[in-house]
Motif scaffolding. Structure first.
Motif, PDB file in Angstrom:
ATOM      1  N   LEU A   1     -32.626 141.874  15.094  1.00 49.77           N
ATOM      2  CA  LEU A   1     -31.600 142.904  15.252  1.00 49.77           C
ATOM      3  C   LEU A   1     -30.599 142.423  16.290  1.00 49.77           C
ATOM      4  N   TRP A   2     -29.308 142.669  16.038  1.00 51.95           N
ATOM      5  CA  TRP A   2     -28.259 142.127  16.904  1.00 51.95           C
ATOM      6  C   TRP A   2     -27.170 143.170  17.134  1.00 51.95           C
ATOM      7  N   THR A   3     -26.605 143.130  18.332  1.00 49.21           N
ATOM      8  CA  THR A   3     -25.353 143.816  18.625  1.00 49.21           C
ATOM      9  C   THR A   3     -24.719 143.146  19.829  1.00 49.21           C
ATOM     10  N   ARG A   4     -23.577 143.663  20.216  1.00 48.17           N
ATOM     11  CA  ARG A   4     -22.930 143.207  21.447  1.00 48.17           C
ATOM     12  C   ARG A   4     -22.305 144.410  22.134  1.00 48.17           C
ATOM     13  N   VAL A   5     -22.548 144.522  23.424  1.00 53.19           N
ATOM     14  CA  VAL A   5     -21.936 145.606  24.191  1.00 53.19           C
ATOM     15  C   VAL A   5     -20.709 145.054  24.905  1.00 53.19           C
ATOM     16  N   THR A   6     -19.633 145.811  24.884  1.00 49.88           N
ATOM     17  CA  THR A   6     -18.412 145.436  25.595  1.00 49.88           C
ATOM     18  C   THR A   6     -18.320 146.267  26.853  1.00 49.88           C
ATOM     19  N   PRO A   7     -18.480 145.656  28.028  1.00 47.89           N
ATOM     20  CA  PRO A   7     -18.473 146.425  29.266  1.00 47.89           C
ATOM     21  C   PRO A   7     -17.084 146.981  29.575  1.00 47.89           C
ATOM     22  N   GLY A   8     -17.071 147.970  30.438  1.00 49.78           N
ATOM     23  CA  GLY A   8     -15.801 148.491  30.905  1.00 49.78           C
ATOM     24  C   GLY A   8     -15.040 147.441  31.697  1.00 49.78           C
ATOM     25  N   GLU A   9     -13.742 147.611  31.808  1.00 50.09           N
ATOM     26  CA  GLU A   9     -12.892 146.646  32.485  1.00 50.09           C
ATOM     27  C   GLU A   9     -13.357 146.432  33.920  1.00 50.09           C
ATOM     28  N   GLY A  10     -13.495 145.177  34.293  1.00 46.66           N
ATOM     29  CA  GLY A  10     -13.895 144.830  35.648  1.00 46.66           C
ATOM     30  C   GLY A  10     -15.388 144.801  35.884  1.00 46.66           C
ATOM     31  N   PHE A  11     -16.191 145.245  34.914  1.00 47.02           N
ATOM     32  CA  PHE A  11     -17.648 145.253  35.082  1.00 47.02           C
ATOM     33  C   PHE A  11     -18.219 143.922  34.623  1.00 47.02           C
ATOM     34  N   ASN A  12     -18.997 143.247  35.457  1.00 50.24           N
ATOM     35  CA  ASN A  12     -19.594 141.972  35.072  1.00 50.24           C
ATOM     36  C   ASN A  12     -21.055 141.875  35.469  1.00 50.24           C
ATOM     37  N   GLY A  13     -21.705 143.016  35.631  1.00 50.10           N
ATOM     38  CA  GLY A  13     -23.120 143.037  35.975  1.00 50.10           C
ATOM     39  C   GLY A  13     -24.000 143.138  34.751  1.00 50.10           C
ATOM     40  N   PRO A  14     -25.305 143.275  34.955  1.00 50.85           N
ATOM     41  CA  PRO A  14     -26.223 143.406  33.818  1.00 50.85           C
ATOM     42  C   PRO A  14     -26.106 144.784  33.168  1.00 50.85           C
ATOM     43  N   VAL A  15     -26.478 144.840  31.907  1.00 52.29           N
ATOM     44  CA  VAL A  15     -26.486 146.094  31.161  1.00 52.29           C
ATOM     45  C   VAL A  15     -27.840 146.216  30.465  1.00 52.29           C
ATOM     46  N   SER A  16     -28.450 147.382  30.582  1.00 55.96           N
ATOM     47  CA  SER A  16     -29.721 147.659  29.934  1.00 55.96           C
ATOM     48  C   SER A  16     -29.448 148.433  28.643  1.00 55.96           C
ATOM     49  N   VAL A  17     -29.911 147.880  27.536  1.00 49.65           N
ATOM     50  CA  VAL A  17     -29.630 148.432  26.210  1.00 49.65           C
ATOM     51  C   VAL A  17     -30.942 148.887  25.581  1.00 49.65           C
ATOM     52  N   THR A  18     -30.990 150.122  25.096  1.00 57.50           N
ATOM     53  CA  THR A  18     -32.155 150.571  24.352  1.00 57.50           C
ATOM     54  C   THR A  18     -31.922 150.361  22.869  1.00 57.50           C
ATOM     55  N   TRP A  19     -33.010 150.123  22.147  1.00 52.07           N
ATOM     56  CA  TRP A  19     -32.937 149.929  20.707  1.00 52.07           C
ATOM     57  C   TRP A  19     -34.109 150.625  20.053  1.00 52.07           C
ATOM     58  N   ARG A  20     -33.943 150.946  18.781  1.00 47.81           N
ATOM     59  CA  ARG A  20     -35.021 151.605  18.065  1.00 47.81           C
ATOM     60  C   ARG A  20     -34.909 151.297  16.578  1.00 47.81           C
ATOM     61  N   VAL A  21     -36.050 151.421  15.892  1.00 52.52           N
ATOM     62  CA  VAL A  21     -36.128 151.196  14.456  1.00 52.52           C
ATOM     63  C   VAL A  21     -36.795 152.404  13.821  1.00 52.52           C
ATOM     64  N   LEU A  22     -36.186 152.918  12.758  1.00 51.99           N
ATOM     65  CA  LEU A  22     -36.708 154.041  12.008  1.00 51.99           C
ATOM     66  C   LEU A  22     -36.993 153.591  10.585  1.00 51.99           C
ATOM     67  N   GLU A  23     -38.099 154.077  10.003  1.00 53.50           N
ATOM     68  CA  GLU A  23     -38.448 153.676   8.644  1.00 53.50           C
ATOM     69  C   GLU A  23     -37.796 154.606   7.636  1.00 53.50           C
ATOM     70  N   GLY A  24     -37.204 154.019   6.589  1.00 58.85           N
ATOM     71  CA  GLY A  24     -36.613 154.795   5.509  1.00 58.85           C
ATOM     72  C   GLY A  24     -35.508 155.703   5.999  1.00 58.85           C
ATOM     73  N   GLU A  25     -35.471 156.919   5.449  1.00 58.09           N
ATOM     74  CA  GLU A  25     -34.427 157.883   5.797  1.00 58.09           C
ATOM     75  C   GLU A  25     -34.911 158.927   6.793  1.00 58.09           C
ATOM     76  N   GLY A  26     -36.133 158.810   7.244  1.00 53.78           N
ATOM     77  CA  GLY A  26     -36.674 159.809   8.154  1.00 53.78           C
ATOM     78  C   GLY A  26     -36.244 159.597   9.590  1.00 53.78           C
ATOM     79  N   ASP A  27     -36.752 160.460  10.469  1.00 56.26           N
ATOM     80  CA  ASP A  27     -36.397 160.427  11.888  1.00 56.26           C
ATOM     81  C   ASP A  27     -37.485 159.799  12.747  1.00 56.26           C
ATOM     82  N   ARG A  28     -38.570 159.323  12.136  1.00 47.43           N
ATOM     83  CA  ARG A  28     -39.672 158.799  12.936  1.00 47.43           C
ATOM     84  C   ARG A  28     -39.358 157.396  13.429  1.00 47.43           C
ATOM     85  N   VAL A  29     -39.381 157.226  14.742  1.00 44.93           N
ATOM     86  CA  VAL A  29     -39.160 155.918  15.360  1.00 44.93           C
ATOM     87  C   VAL A  29     -40.458 155.130  15.279  1.00 44.93           C
ATOM     88  N   VAL A  30     -40.399 153.954  14.652  1.00 47.64           N
ATOM     89  CA  VAL A  30     -41.619 153.158  14.501  1.00 47.64           C
ATOM     90  C   VAL A  30     -41.767 152.124  15.608  1.00 47.64           C
TER      91      VAL A  30
END
Length: 563
Positions: free
Chosen positions: A48-77
């Protein structure tokens, strides 16, 4: 089928307001402007891939949460957190494990209140012979035209994966005479940075620009990509130690440029990271779709390719019988047939032989090679065999003065039965015979996929003895101009594809002008290749339709189907 607008992300729930746990209030100004992507699916995991674009002037670390759901339901696997920062250009890549085989999943990312679009991915089946649908693409020049092909791919009703055969980005600048800039200027698709890319910052910027394209984002959100690079991800006509479009005196050490290009590629593409201690260049790998298909992605640029030949440099002259210079064809053919010439080193070829053999032993009916360049034996067309002198004279009269000398030289060379493209496998005939020997050793006749040429091909591949070794389906470009475009624009539609078909026993079909992709559908008893063309690269809406359809029976028969 009419494609009437972008915005296909909406079909997949992309951009939908889905809940996510807030993180890092100080980084809440980040945005997900480059979309999401998945890639390299397995039976229990997917990248799984993405890229976050920080706000102007921000060059520190960023913590990103991710999740995967099966099918069309709401259950996070499965879910987790990933720390990113400037050291990896704020890209995020997760090898999401613990999934079930042959299942559809949705995924997304969040930073605080900022939420990514939602992507879809499907894991590989562990067993069974359910049909597999692959969209085969290649060669996407940003200034060359709109990515209408990706809008069409994103709208496919059934799609297991997109197989990308390379030239995902191009290295050229934005000069008025740069490749594709006539259309780029008209469409306001100007490469960034505006100069040829050489440094890590350059390659990152170019990747970032490509992934702002809405149609490309839609395709990435639709299904996993299985990718390999060709040459333009580094520089044109790249080989093991250099490239045609790399000048060491002004652009430095090619190894440094290559390292920068590959770092950016791994950061920005949904490809699994190289194993610890492995060469980053060695991205050959396999994917097994249940009991039906084995897909082997091979690398033919940076691990084993010897220096390509060039007619201008390598076809030299010698004194003829009357003392006048003549072309030394014997010397050129000796260079061309040098046994040391190859696109694939022995380690990769041994790996491929083992993979093909194992797939056959497992009972899978189909073996498919994701290969970059055209494999078939293709000589340039000798038009003197199909046209009268008067017709050739009329043809030459239509060629603009600026191209006439080059065109005359090509006609002269092709009278001698020389290869149409020395950068393809035709420039490495001894290596190609070793590849065919690997097929024979494994006792398979695979389907070979090809990109690079910006043209559609259907070829029956034969070894030096004339024995058929494989069937090849070559995809045209997403948006890159072809030699057929150039000739057609210059002299009013010269039928280059038809001329290549007439001149070459292995070429069953060739179209040098249409742009599009191949929809390859594999089932237990046959493989079907639909050569899908888009009506234009320069406007929306557009039409998408099959140019040709071919089927390959498991018993080996290749035939054209009715549209």
């Amino acid at each position: 089928m009419t494609m009437n607008r972008r915005g296909l992300l909406g079909l997949f729930g992309a951009g939908a307001a889905v809940s996510a746990t807030p993180t890092m209030a100080e980084a809440a100004s980040v945005a997900f402007v480059h979309g999401v992507a998945s890639g390299d699916p397995a039976t229990d995991r997917v990248i799984l891939w993405t890229r976050v674009t920080p706000g102007e002037g921000f060059n520190g670390p960023v913590s990103v949460t991710w999740r995967v759901l099966e099918g069309e339901g709401d259950r996070v696997v499965i879910s987790g957190r990933f720390e990113t920062g400037p050291e990896r250009d704020y890209t995020v890549k997760i090898d999401a494990a613990g999934l079930r085989p042959g299942r559809d999943y949705r995924y997304d990312f969040a930073v605080g209140e900022a939420r990514s679009p939602v992507g879809r991915a499907r894991t590989l089946a562990a067993e069974g012979v359910a049909p597999v649908n692959l969209a085969v693409v290649s060669c996407q020049l940003y200034p060359g035209g709109l990515f209408n092909v990706y809008e069409a791919v994103a709208a496919l009703p059934s799609l297991n994966a997109v197989v990308h055969l390379g030239d995902y980005i191009y290295e050229y600048g934005a000069e008025a005479d740069a490749y594709g800039m006539v259309s780029g200027a008209a469409l306001n698709r100007i490469p960034e940075p505006r100069h040829e890319i050489v440094t890590l910052a350059d390659y990152r910027t170019r990747h970032a620009q490509y992934k702002t394209d809405a149609d490309l984002q839609a395709a990435h959100a639709r299904a996993p990509f299985i990718c390999v690079w060709d040459d333009h991800e580094t520089a044109n006509d790249a080989w093991l130690h250099g490239a045609e479009n790399h000048q060491p005196e002004s652009e430095g050490d090619f190894a440094v440029r290559k390292a920068a290009a590959l770092k950016a590629y791994y950061e920005w593409m949904p490809i699994r990271e190289a194993a610890p201690g492995a060469l980053k260049e060695a991205i050959h790998r396999s994917f097994h779709f249940g009991d039906l298909v084995s897909l082997m992605m091979v690398e033919t640029r940076l691990t084993g390719r010897t220096e390509p030949l060039d007619y201008a440099k390598d076809l030299t002259a010698k004194d003829g019988p009357d003392g006048e210079p003549v072309l030394d064809l014997d010397a050129f053919r000796a260079r061309l047939n040098d046994p040391a010439r190859d696109l694939m080193g022995p380690e990769q070829r041994d790996w491929l032989t083992r993979e093909l053999s194992a797939s056959k032993a497992a009972g899978r009916p189909w073996q498919v090679l994701g290969n970059q360049v055209v494999t078939a034996r293709v000589v340039g067309p000798d038009v003197s065999r199909t046209m009268t002198p008067e017709q050739i004279e009329g043809l030459m009269a239509r060629v603009p003065e600026a191209f006439r000398e080059q065109f005359e030289q090509a006609l002269f060379l092709f009278k001698m039965g020389l290869p149409f493209n020395l950068d393809a496998w035709d420039g490495y005939p001894a290596g190609r015979e070793r590849l065919y020997a690997a097929f024979a050793e494994a006792e398979v006749q695979p389907i070979v996929l090809a990109g690079d040429s910006h043209a559609f091909w259907v070829n029956e591949l034969k070894d030096a003895s004339g024995a058929r070794r494989a069937v090849e389906f070559g995809t045209s470009a997403v948006s890159s101009p072809s030699i057929g475009d150039a000739i057609g624009d210059a002299i009013g539609g010269f039928p280059l594809g038809e001329a290549l078909m007439q001149a070459n026993d292995e070429v069953v079909f060739c179209d040098q002008s249409a742009k599009g992709f191949i929809l390859l559908t594999l089932s237990a008893d046959k493989a079907e290749a639909a050569l899908m063309q888009v009506s234009t690269l320069f406007a929306k809406p557009f039409e998408v339709s099959p140019l040709k359809r071919f089927s390959l029976l498991r018993t080996g028969g290749l035939r054209e189907e009715d549209l």
